[in-house]
Structure formats: structure tokens, C-alpha cells
Design a protein around this motif. Sequence first.
Motif, mmCIF file in Angstrom:
data_model
loop_
_atom_site.group_PDB
_atom_site.id
_atom_site.type_symbol
_atom_site.label_atom_id
_atom_site.label_comp_id
_atom_site.label_asym_id
_atom_site.label_seq_id
_atom_site.Cartn_x
_atom_site.Cartn_y
_atom_site.Cartn_z
ATOM 1 N N GLY A 57 1.021 -0.997 -0.269
ATOM 2 C CA GLY A 57 0.237 0.421 -0.374
ATOM 3 C C GLY A 57 0.924 1.120 0.014
ATOM 4 O O GLY A 57 0.526 2.438 -0.624
ATOM 5 N N THR A 58 1.447 1.032 0.659
ATOM 6 C CA THR A 58 2.795 2.741 0.950
ATOM 7 C C THR A 58 3.619 2.351 -0.299
ATOM 8 O O THR A 58 3.474 4.023 -1.402
ATOM 9 N N ALA A 79 2.205 1.475 -3.295
ATOM 10 C CA ALA A 79 1.705 2.091 -4.695
ATOM 11 C C ALA A 79 0.923 3.493 -3.740
ATOM 12 O O ALA A 79 1.028 4.239 -5.226
ATOM 13 N N MET A 80 1.009 4.296 -2.911
ATOM 14 C CA MET A 80 0.034 5.197 -2.659
ATOM 15 C C MET A 80 1.447 6.301 -3.265
ATOM 16 O O MET A 80 1.675 7.369 -3.792
ATOM 17 N N VAL A 81 2.993 5.680 -2.711
ATOM 18 C CA VAL A 81 3.877 6.988 -3.431
ATOM 19 C C VAL A 81 4.056 6.843 -5.013
ATOM 20 O O VAL A 81 4.593 7.760 -5.646
ATOM 21 N N ALA A 82 3.595 5.971 -5.790
ATOM 22 C CA ALA A 82 3.289 5.905 -7.116
ATOM 23 C C ALA A 82 2.796 6.530 -7.495
ATOM 24 O O ALA A 82 2.679 6.981 -8.494
ATOM 25 N N SER A 83 0.724 6.852 -7.055
ATOM 26 C CA SER A 83 0.361 7.452 -7.175
ATOM 27 C C SER A 83 0.583 8.918 -7.520
ATOM 28 O O SER A 83 0.084 9.399 -7.847
ATOM 29 N N MET A 103 9.236 -1.802 -5.059
ATOM 30 C CA MET A 103 10.286 -0.300 -4.234
ATOM 31 C C MET A 103 11.371 -0.488 -5.189
ATOM 32 O O MET A 103 11.807 0.697 -4.734
ATOM 33 N N PHE A 104 11.459 -0.802 -6.376
ATOM 34 C CA PHE A 104 12.514 -0.707 -6.334
ATOM 35 C C PHE A 104 12.214 1.213 -7.358
ATOM 36 O O PHE A 104 13.137 1.846 -7.687
ATOM 37 N N LEU A 105 11.593 1.231 -8.762
ATOM 38 C CA LEU A 105 11.460 1.402 -9.231
ATOM 39 C C LEU A 105 9.844 2.751 -7.820
ATOM 40 O O LEU A 105 10.488 4.403 -9.115
ATOM 41 N N VAL A 106 10.073 2.464 -7.084
ATOM 42 C CA VAL A 106 9.420 3.682 -6.162
ATOM 43 C C VAL A 106 9.919 4.571 -5.619
ATOM 44 O O VAL A 106 10.509 5.883 -5.437
ATOM 45 N N VAL A 107 11.498 3.675 -5.192
ATOM 46 C CA VAL A 107 12.620 4.277 -5.217
ATOM 47 C C VAL A 107 12.952 5.262 -5.966
ATOM 48 O O VAL A 107 13.254 6.531 -5.612
ATOM 49 N N ALA A 108 13.254 4.479 -6.949
ATOM 50 C CA ALA A 108 13.518 5.477 -8.292
ATOM 51 C C ALA A 108 13.209 6.942 -8.075
ATOM 52 O O ALA A 108 13.284 8.192 -8.674
#
Length: 974
Positions: free
Chosen positions: A372-373, A375-379, A461-466
Motif C-alpha cells: 500500500g505504501t 502504491a501510494m507513492v507511485a500514485s 520497491m526499486f522503481l518507487v525508490v527511483a
Amino acid sequence: MELYSLPLIIALPFVAGLAATLLPSDSRAPATWLAGATTLACLVVTLALYPSVQGGGIVRQRFEWIPSLGLDFALRMDGFAWIFATLVSGIGLLVVVYTRYYISPEDPVRRFHLFFLAFMGSMLGVVLAGNLILLVVFWELTSIFSFLLIGYWHHNQAARDGARMALTITAIGGLALLAGVLVVGHIVGSYDLDIVLASGNAIRNHDLYVPALLLILLGTLTKSAQFPFQFWLPNAMAAPTPVSAFLHSATMVKAGVFLMARLWPVLSGTPEWFLIVGLAGMISLVLGAYLAMFQQDLKGLLAYSTISHLGLITLLLSLGSPLAAVAAIFHMLNHATFKASLFMAAGIIDHEAGTRDLRRLSGLFRYMPITGTLAMVASAAMAGVPLLNGFLSKEMFFAEAVETHADSWLDTAAPYAAVLGSALAVTYSIRLIHSIFLGAPPESFPREPHEPPFWMRFPVMFLVVACLVVGIIPGLTIGPFLQVAVSSVLGEATPQYSLAVWHGFTLPLAMSAIALAAGALLYLFAGDYLERAESPLLFGRIQGQRIFERIMVAISWRGARLVEQVFGTRRLQPQIRLLVAAAVAAAAIPLFASGLGFGSYSGARDDVAFAGLWTIGMVCAVAAAQRAKFHRLAALVLLGGTGLVTCLSFVWLSAPDLAATQLLVEIVTTVLILLGLRWLPKRSEALGEPSGRLARARHFRDLAIAVVAGAGMTAMSYAVMTRKPPDTIGHFFIEKAYSEGGGRNVVNVILVDFRGFDTLGEITVLGIVALTVFALLRRFRPAPDSIERPEQQRVQSSYDEAEPDRVAGATPAEYLYVPSVIMQWMFPVVIVLAAYLFLRGHDAPGGGFAAGVAMAAGFVLQYMAGGTVWVEDRLRILPVRWIGGGLLLAALMGAASMLLGDAFLTSYFRYVSLPLVGKLPMASATMFDLGVFSLVVGATVLMLIAIAHQSIRRLRAARLEEERQVAEERLQWN
């Protein structure tokens, strides 16, 4: 390393995909390791080339094919191609890791990785192509392999429909792109990308600029699902989620905007470009975001958001400003990271909760807090929230939207459309977060939700950190790579730009704040309605899929029926009549216009024996045509006589190679046709000859057409043969066959060396024909009157059943016992004959094709002698592998010469000294000929098996019918 690095990057996925098919069917882990190692290798090789493109350098690799036509296998990597190749291979690696946990063990994993790797290789080909024709080839390959990936779950009707729609739309666009590329090549005089990119002024000032622009944009807009072709992308969501993540982030839909950016220096800066591209981008930006708000399917929401974001990129590219091009390239990279992570998060939700229906998902955060965390950051990045990468490129978009680029209503509307589309993006991003993760959970989920395995979550996780790192410190992370990509596209026009997070209180910042606030307020007041809405307001009845289906029905059904009614018939004779009449008319028009004269040249003396031989052949041909209607076996025998006369004609004219091949082909095809005659429907005795004046008139009409066609061909042939032949290239082949081809058999050297590419195409067609015949005969059901056994077998079986000391089938088995034993003993002799023909083919009559047909004749003898079941119990033939192996070997021999720096299919030969044997001539074309041999054997045997299995199917059907009757009798008895 640079010399072969570009071909290696493209070839690795294709080779690995083929290798995956050789793995066992249950090899889930090995197939995944193979795909992962391939994508990792492509990524490593691409990253290793960064120093070569860092300072504006370009890595080039060229293999000449037809230089006179500008057709070369040219590869080219600059900074823009490098960053896209890194994107494709990097996200491809993450998707492979994700797929390991997403795809069910029951699914055919080998097939998935075959299609996936081929799709990846095709996209890398689009990115690295240095020739526009080559780019179009890879462009169409992406359409084909995306069709296979979208329809991967082919048992699903939605998957089949979505795949068909995607292929239809993108393939039509690909054909338009090909036409546009041909126009550009005509304008520039070359298809080389370097030359095209240096000819911007010549293209824009040419009279054919607008047609070329329209055709190229038709290809790019269909590929990127931009208005009015946006409807195919949401229907492609029936594909597995790893496919959707890869397709939306780094491949397929990105190909369209990639090509628009690549050709931006050549095509942009004109009113036509601004109007067409800008209008398509603006409508896609707003319409995609608007429709995304109403979607109840999570992947559907993400699909429409992709249309919107690609519309943003398209609108930026339309503005003609270098800064707008910088923003477009930057947003391509940002969109790839947050969209790939969102799709993979959607797959996790579907995988763990059992649904992706937003109305059935709520409160998932308490079950899946980590997912959930993420997905929220990516959104939030998708919505353009500050300190995330999406905010930076969207603020650059606002900065360019408020600038004046043209005196047009479209330019005036750009800032308003930008704010509106961004506000709607905030709304659907908030809805995604709120509907899935916040609120009270439902009473039950289809599955008990829980966090996925770590490695399934790792790519997200890797993509969201990017997204976070680029959003916080863009200058240190993405800045150098973006500069390399931008400078390779814009060259000297590269502007000064800043990736700083804070630029002060500016108008673009105010537009971002307005979009965030307006989007949040819109969801606050309309969120409940969006949760309940079944279709979008205003556009609920306008469905692109329904329009597409109606168009397809109108073309493929109603249009086809109309053409059939006007020109078609269920009888073959009128179709042949129309075809022959059209051919006669096409030949008669130029002959009547220019006249037909006969020459006086006679290159050969008259020979009565040869004329008599041809008379026999003509009589056989006419008799076969006449008897075909009444007696098929007699017609086949007469047709064989015509083929034998053709064979003897080759011998008479000193062409033993052609004569041997003709004889072998005649034998095998006659037997195959004879086996096929068994399953044709019987001729009805009730059908007599038609009588009456009308029937006789039809006969005379057909006779007149036949006489005119035959006499015309005779006259033209005589006119050609009585003229002195012009100088041909035959002398060249005779002189160069040994010195450059290493063989004394000129015919074989032409086939496998001088015209090797033609032969490669011909064996490819032969393989396709064999597979098609096999597929058709698998579905073939004989006529009812052909299912029962022939009369001779019935008589023999009745005799066996009447005799108490005999078993059923004994007489048929004994009937041809001695010939069958002889035919079985002939098998090793035929193998030796095939090997003899193959080994001598480069210097004497023979070769791979003749040897392959001879080898196939050996298999025909075995099937005739022992029957289908007997042969297949003892021989494991696998003709499809013979076909694939032969085609692969022939292609690899061509590619091997390219690795040595020569043209495709260049051959090499030398003498090799062997103990006790002496010097032997060895030519690389022999291996190519071996591929021809393998494919011919596989294709012929596959067609033989397809025909032979009809008898097995008949016996199985008869056995099932007997078992059914016995079961009914037992039921009645009970």
C-alpha cells in the motif's frame, strides 16, 4: 567491444526465446533464469556503452544487404537510443523477476518467455535501428509479439478480442508508417537515419512533406494509442499484468512517442505538425484522464491514465520548442518508472486479493501495508506531487504550456488543457489510493489478502525508490543521463534547462497547486458518484470497441459477402474462368497496342524425337484435364506422365540437376496426392452431363477461352524463342561458380551461394505451407461416404471373419507382405542415397533439396509398408523440429558471415586434408544446404503425417462408435 555489441543486444533476446522452447515443459525455474540472465546481459552490455555516447558520440554497426537500394542492416546508438535501451532492458529484468511469482505453474511459462523476450528484442530493434526500413520491420514485430502476449491466456475471450484489436490497429498504422518512410526515403534519397536527420529542411520544404507527415503520424499515433486510436489500449488489459507493465512503461506504446521524438528535428516546426500532433495530444491528455476517473477496473484506470500521460508527451512534442522536447523526453522516463510500479502493484493486489474491481477493494492497507505504501507513492508521482519525479516533468510541461508558440487557438488552449488534465489526474490518483487501501474493508475478499513474497515486491520497491530519488535530487541522478539523451536529439539546438526542485513562486508552480487542489476537491465532492458510476458521463454510449467491431463486421462480413455475391461462386470452374479471362485480357492489351512479331533466330536444330516427346506430354496434360472430372486416379496417372516428360526434357536439354530434382519431386507428390484422393468425396453417379443449348454454349465459351489462352502463350513463347537471346548473367555464374563459390555444380552454387537469400525465402515459404497443411488437415473431417473402408478392404476383412482360423486384418497384412518387406529394407538404402546426393551436390547433380526429397521418399515407403501406427511406434520423427532446425541453421550460416564483416550469406570455402582421404573441398554453403535438406525432409514428412493420421482418426471414430453401440445394448439389456 563496440563492434558487435549492438547486434548482440538485439540478438540475445531472440536466441534466448528460441532456447526457452527447448526446455522441458515443466521447467518453470530454468526458463525464468534464462530470461533473467538474458535481460541482465542486455542491460550490462548497454550500460557498458555509456562512455561511447556520453560526449555526444554515436556507436554504429552496419551490414550491407542491398546498398544500391539503401537497404542495410544498420544499427545506431546515440544518447537517446542508449537511455531507451537501458529502460527496455532494465524494466524487462524487473518484469522477469516479478513474473516468476505472478505466473501460475499451470500456465505455459516457456511460451510466455518466448513471446516476452522476442517482444523485448523487437523493441530494442526499434530503438537501435539505423535504417528506417529496418526500424519499420522491428516496429511490426512489436505488433506481432504484443498480439501474442496480449492473447497469452487464449482461453479468455476478452484476451483474444483485445489481442485482435491491438494487432489490427497497430499493424495498419505500421503499414502507413512504411509508406511514410518510403516517401521520406524518396525525398532524401536514402533511408539511413543519419542522413535523414541531417535533411530536415529538405523534407519540410518538399511538396511531399504533408503526405509523409500524415503517414508517419498515423503509425506513431496508433502505436501510442493517441486520439482517435486510443480505444485499443484499455482492451489490451486482458493480458497478464507483467505484459501490461512492460507494454505501458518501456515498450509498444512508448514506441510511438519515441519515434516522434526521434524525428522531431526533421518533421516539427510546421503548422501541420503543430495542428495534428497538438490536437491529438491535447484530446488524449484530457479525454484519457476523464475516462480514467470512471473506471471500476484497476488496470483499466491505469490504461486510460497511460493514454493521458502519453497525450501530455505528444502535446509537448507538438509545440516545436526545444525546451518542450526536453520536458517530453524527461516525462517519458518518469512515466516509465511510476507506471511500471503501479501496474506491478495492481498485479500484486489482484494476485493476493483475488480481484482488481475497485468496488470490491477497500481497506487493504491493514492487510498489505508495504504494498500500500509503495502504491501510494507511485500514485502520488503519477499525480505530480512535489518531491517526486512526476512533479518535475509536469512543472516543465506547465512552463511550456503558458509560452506562446504559434498564433493559434490550440496554443491558447494549451495551458487550460494542461491544468484540466493534471487536475483529473490528481482525482483518479486519489481514487486509486482511497478505493483500494483506505476506508473500511469489505465483509470478505475473494482471497484472504496478504503481502506477496519479497522478490515479487522488489521490482515495485526499486522503481518507487527511483521515483523518490529522482524527485529529490534530480540533478545528481537523472540529470547527466537526460542531458546525453536530449543533446543527441536536439544537437546544437539543446537549450539551457534546470532540474532544480525549487524555482521560486512561479506561474508553473501556481498551476501545479491549482491542479492538485482542484483534483482533490473534485474527488471530495464526486468521489461517491465515481464509485457507483457504471459508465462515464457524456461518453457512456460511445465505446471504441463497439465502433471497431462494427467496422470489422462491415469490412470482413458484409463487405466480403458483397464481393462474394458479385464475383464469387461456390464452384471452382467459374473462378478459374474469370482468372484465365483476366490474364488473357491483361496480356492481349499490350500485344494489340505494340504488335507481336516473330524472329528468325534458331538456336537449335529440329528434332523429331524431342517433338514426339513433347506431344506425349501435351496429350497426357489434356487427357488429365479431361479425366479429372470423371476419374481422379486416371487423371493423376496422366499428370504423372506429364511430369515425367518434363523430367526427360531436362535430360534432353543437358540439365541433369533439374531432371533429378523433378523426378524425385514427381514421385513424392504423386504419392501424397494419391493418399489424399482417398479422403475426397465420391463422385455422385446421379450427376450426369448437362444438356441443352445453354450448356453447349457454356462448353464452347470455355473451349474458346482455353484455346485463346493456350494459343496466346504458344505465340508469345515462339516469339521469344525465335529471337536471339540477350546477354545474361549465366556466363558470370559459370565463370565464378568455382572461384568464388567453391563448387562445380553451377545450379547448386547459385541456389546456396549467389542466390542464397532467395533460397532462404523459398524454404521459409515451404515450411509455412507445411505447417498450414498440417493445421488444416487436423481440422479436416472427411465426407461421410469416405469414412468407411474401401471395398477391397471390406472384402478381405469379411473373408477373415468368415474363416475360423484367421483373425481380422490378416489378409490385408499378408496381401503385400513381400513388397512391404522390400520397402522396409529400402529405408537404409534411401538414407545412403540421400547422403550421396547431398555430399556430391556442390560439385555434381544433387544437393540439399534433392537429398531432402529423397529422404522424404524413404519415410513415404515406410508409411506405405507398415502403416501409420507401425512406423510411429518405431520412429520418432518430429518433423516440426526438422523444419525449425533447418531454417535456424540456414539463417545462422547467413548471420555467421555478418559476424566476420561480410554481407549476409557470404560463403567461404577451402580444401581440408584428411588422413587416408586426402584433400576435400569444404564450403560453408554446405551447412546452408544442410538446413535446406532438413527443412525439406520435415515439411514433406509433416504433410505425409497429416494425411496418414486421417486413417487413425477414422479407426478411432469407428471404435468409439462401436463402443457406444455396445454400451447402448448393455443399457437396454439391464
